[in-house]
Motif scaffolding. Structure first.
Motif, PDB file in Angstrom:
ATOM      1  N   LYS A   1       1.321   0.675  -8.681  1.00  0.00           N
ATOM      2  CA  LYS A   1       0.866   1.881  -8.599  1.00  0.00           C
ATOM      3  C   LYS A   1       1.522   2.755  -7.449  1.00  0.00           C
ATOM      4  O   LYS A   1       1.583   2.149  -6.110  1.00  0.00           O
ATOM      5  CB  LYS A   1      -0.492   2.213  -8.478  1.00  0.00           C
ATOM      6  CG  LYS A   1      -0.974   3.559  -8.225  1.00  0.00           C
ATOM      7  CD  LYS A   1      -2.630   3.796  -8.564  1.00  0.00           C
ATOM      8  CE  LYS A   1      -3.204   3.939  -7.233  1.00  0.00           C
ATOM      9  NZ  LYS A   1      -4.601   4.000  -7.221  1.00  0.00           N
ATOM     10  N   THR A   2       2.567   3.851  -7.455  1.00  0.00           N
ATOM     11  CA  THR A   2       2.839   4.345  -6.159  1.00  0.00           C
ATOM     12  C   THR A   2       1.976   4.774  -5.116  1.00  0.00           C
ATOM     13  O   THR A   2       0.557   5.600  -5.567  1.00  0.00           O
ATOM     14  CB  THR A   2       3.598   5.766  -6.756  1.00  0.00           C
ATOM     15  OG1 THR A   2       4.682   5.214  -7.735  1.00  0.00           O
ATOM     16  CG2 THR A   2       4.559   6.367  -5.500  1.00  0.00           C
ATOM     17  N   LEU A   3       2.111   4.495  -4.126  1.00  0.00           N
ATOM     18  CA  LEU A   3       0.900   4.870  -2.833  1.00  0.00           C
ATOM     19  C   LEU A   3       1.461   5.956  -1.925  1.00  0.00           C
ATOM     20  O   LEU A   3       2.670   6.250  -1.696  1.00  0.00           O
ATOM     21  CB  LEU A   3       0.797   3.692  -1.978  1.00  0.00           C
ATOM     22  CG  LEU A   3       0.391   2.342  -2.981  1.00  0.00           C
ATOM     23  CD1 LEU A   3       0.462   1.262  -2.048  1.00  0.00           C
ATOM     24  CD2 LEU A   3      -0.861   2.527  -3.516  1.00  0.00           C
ATOM     25  N   SER A   4       0.512   6.536  -1.496  1.00  0.00           N
ATOM     26  CA  SER A   4       1.036   7.539  -0.254  1.00  0.00           C
ATOM     27  C   SER A   4       0.666   7.024   1.096  1.00  0.00           C
ATOM     28  O   SER A   4      -0.143   6.107   1.347  1.00  0.00           O
ATOM     29  CB  SER A   4       0.216   8.628  -0.326  1.00  0.00           C
ATOM     30  OG  SER A   4       0.167   9.346  -1.423  1.00  0.00           O
TER      31      SER A   4
ATOM     32  N   LYS B   1       4.916   0.949  -3.282  1.00  0.00           N
ATOM     33  CA  LYS B   1       3.951   0.648  -4.549  1.00  0.00           C
ATOM     34  C   LYS B   1       3.130  -0.420  -4.056  1.00  0.00           C
ATOM     35  O   LYS B   1       3.451  -1.299  -3.120  1.00  0.00           O
ATOM     36  CB  LYS B   1       4.918   0.549  -5.820  1.00  0.00           C
ATOM     37  CG  LYS B   1       5.746   1.463  -6.116  1.00  0.00           C
ATOM     38  CD  LYS B   1       6.472   1.017  -7.406  1.00  0.00           C
ATOM     39  CE  LYS B   1       7.198   2.172  -8.079  1.00  0.00           C
ATOM     40  NZ  LYS B   1       7.787   1.940  -9.385  1.00  0.00           N
ATOM     41  N   CYS B   2       1.949  -0.417  -4.751  1.00  0.00           N
ATOM     42  CA  CYS B   2       1.187  -1.574  -4.634  1.00  0.00           C
ATOM     43  C   CYS B   2       1.828  -2.836  -5.066  1.00  0.00           C
ATOM     44  O   CYS B   2       2.504  -2.737  -6.057  1.00  0.00           O
ATOM     45  CB  CYS B   2       0.067  -1.199  -5.638  1.00  0.00           C
ATOM     46  SG  CYS B   2      -1.386  -2.614  -5.594  1.00  0.00           S
TER      47      CYS B   2
ATOM     48  N   TYR C   1      -1.085  -2.326  -0.679  1.00  0.00           N
ATOM     49  CA  TYR C   1      -1.922  -2.549  -1.760  1.00  0.00           C
ATOM     50  C   TYR C   1      -3.000  -1.090  -1.955  1.00  0.00           C
ATOM     51  O   TYR C   1      -3.307  -0.605  -0.835  1.00  0.00           O
ATOM     52  CB  TYR C   1      -3.138  -3.690  -1.703  1.00  0.00           C
ATOM     53  CG  TYR C   1      -2.286  -4.956  -1.736  1.00  0.00           C
ATOM     54  CD1 TYR C   1      -2.181  -5.546  -2.867  1.00  0.00           C
ATOM     55  CD2 TYR C   1      -1.864  -5.610  -0.477  1.00  0.00           C
ATOM     56  CE1 TYR C   1      -1.677  -6.878  -3.059  1.00  0.00           C
ATOM     57  CE2 TYR C   1      -1.165  -6.793  -0.332  1.00  0.00           C
ATOM     58  CZ  TYR C   1      -1.122  -7.637  -1.610  1.00  0.00           C
ATOM     59  OH  TYR C   1      -0.623  -8.655  -1.821  1.00  0.00           O
ATOM     60  N   CYS C   2      -3.029  -0.691  -3.384  1.00  0.00           N
ATOM     61  CA  CYS C   2      -3.935   0.178  -3.334  1.00  0.00           C
ATOM     62  C   CYS C   2      -5.529  -0.402  -3.249  1.00  0.00           C
ATOM     63  O   CYS C   2      -5.808  -1.243  -3.179  1.00  0.00           O
ATOM     64  CB  CYS C   2      -4.240   0.773  -4.952  1.00  0.00           C
ATOM     65  SG  CYS C   2      -4.473  -0.459  -6.253  1.00  0.00           S
ATOM     66  N   HIS C   3      -6.228   0.589  -2.580  1.00  0.00           N
ATOM     67  CA  HIS C   3      -7.737   0.358  -2.216  1.00  0.00           C
ATOM     68  C   HIS C   3      -8.510  -0.378  -3.313  1.00  0.00           C
ATOM     69  O   HIS C   3      -9.259  -1.293  -3.265  1.00  0.00           O
ATOM     70  CB  HIS C   3      -8.451   1.477  -1.511  1.00  0.00           C
ATOM     71  CG  HIS C   3      -8.101   1.775  -0.154  1.00  0.00           C
ATOM     72  ND1 HIS C   3      -8.151   0.840   0.970  1.00  0.00           N
ATOM     73  CD2 HIS C   3      -7.048   2.556   0.493  1.00  0.00           C
ATOM     74  CE1 HIS C   3      -7.526   1.176   2.055  1.00  0.00           C
ATOM     75  NE2 HIS C   3      -6.792   2.535   1.701  1.00  0.00           N
TER      76      HIS C   3
ATOM     77  N   SER D   1      -2.490   6.115   3.151  1.00  0.00           N
ATOM     78  CA  SER D   1      -3.742   5.912   2.146  1.00  0.00           C
ATOM     79  C   SER D   1      -3.732   4.919   1.413  1.00  0.00           C
ATOM     80  O   SER D   1      -4.068   5.014   0.134  1.00  0.00           O
ATOM     81  CB  SER D   1      -3.734   7.276   1.389  1.00  0.00           C
ATOM     82  OG  SER D   1      -2.586   7.266   0.247  1.00  0.00           O
ATOM     83  N   HIS D   2      -3.591   3.694   1.903  1.00  0.00           N
ATOM     84  CA  HIS D   2      -3.524   2.403   1.290  1.00  0.00           C
ATOM     85  C   HIS D   2      -3.621   1.215   2.149  1.00  0.00           C
ATOM     86  O   HIS D   2      -3.832   1.479   3.403  1.00  0.00           O
ATOM     87  CB  HIS D   2      -1.928   2.299   0.568  1.00  0.00           C
ATOM     88  CG  HIS D   2      -0.780   2.111   1.521  1.00  0.00           C
ATOM     89  ND1 HIS D   2      -0.549   0.776   2.263  1.00  0.00           N
ATOM     90  CD2 HIS D   2      -0.024   2.976   1.799  1.00  0.00           C
ATOM     91  CE1 HIS D   2       0.438   1.266   3.084  1.00  0.00           C
ATOM     92  NE2 HIS D   2       0.777   2.470   2.833  1.00  0.00           N
TER      93      HIS D   2
END
Length: 73
Positions: A32-35, A26-27, A47-49, A38-39
């Motif tokens: 937020k759940t991440l893949s 997660k971020c 972290y989410c982008h 892709s982060h």
């Protein structure tokens, strides 16, 4: 294993050189759940982008291209 004590092969995703449960990746800011792949990463944390990584570690202030310039806290 990172934050995930016993990850089975079916649940395992690898990111940032560590094994994670899929829902545990997660971020670090917004949760937020991440893949995997892709982060963004900063000092070993995912972290989410958008918006977290860009707002926390990207360009700040005037000259960034518009009125959306603000400090994210």
């Amino acid at each position: 294993m990172s934050k995930c004590p016993s990850v089975s092969n079916a649940e395992r995703v690898t990111s940032l050189g560590k094994d994670w449960h899929r829902p545990c990746l997660k971020c670090a800011k917004c949760n937020k759940t991440l893949s995997p792949g892709s982060h963004a990463e900063h000092e070993g944390s995912p972290y989410c982008h958008n918006p977290c990584y860009g707002a926390m570690f990207g360009p700040k202030g005037f000259g960034r291209g518009g009125t959306e310039s603000h400090a994210y806290k």
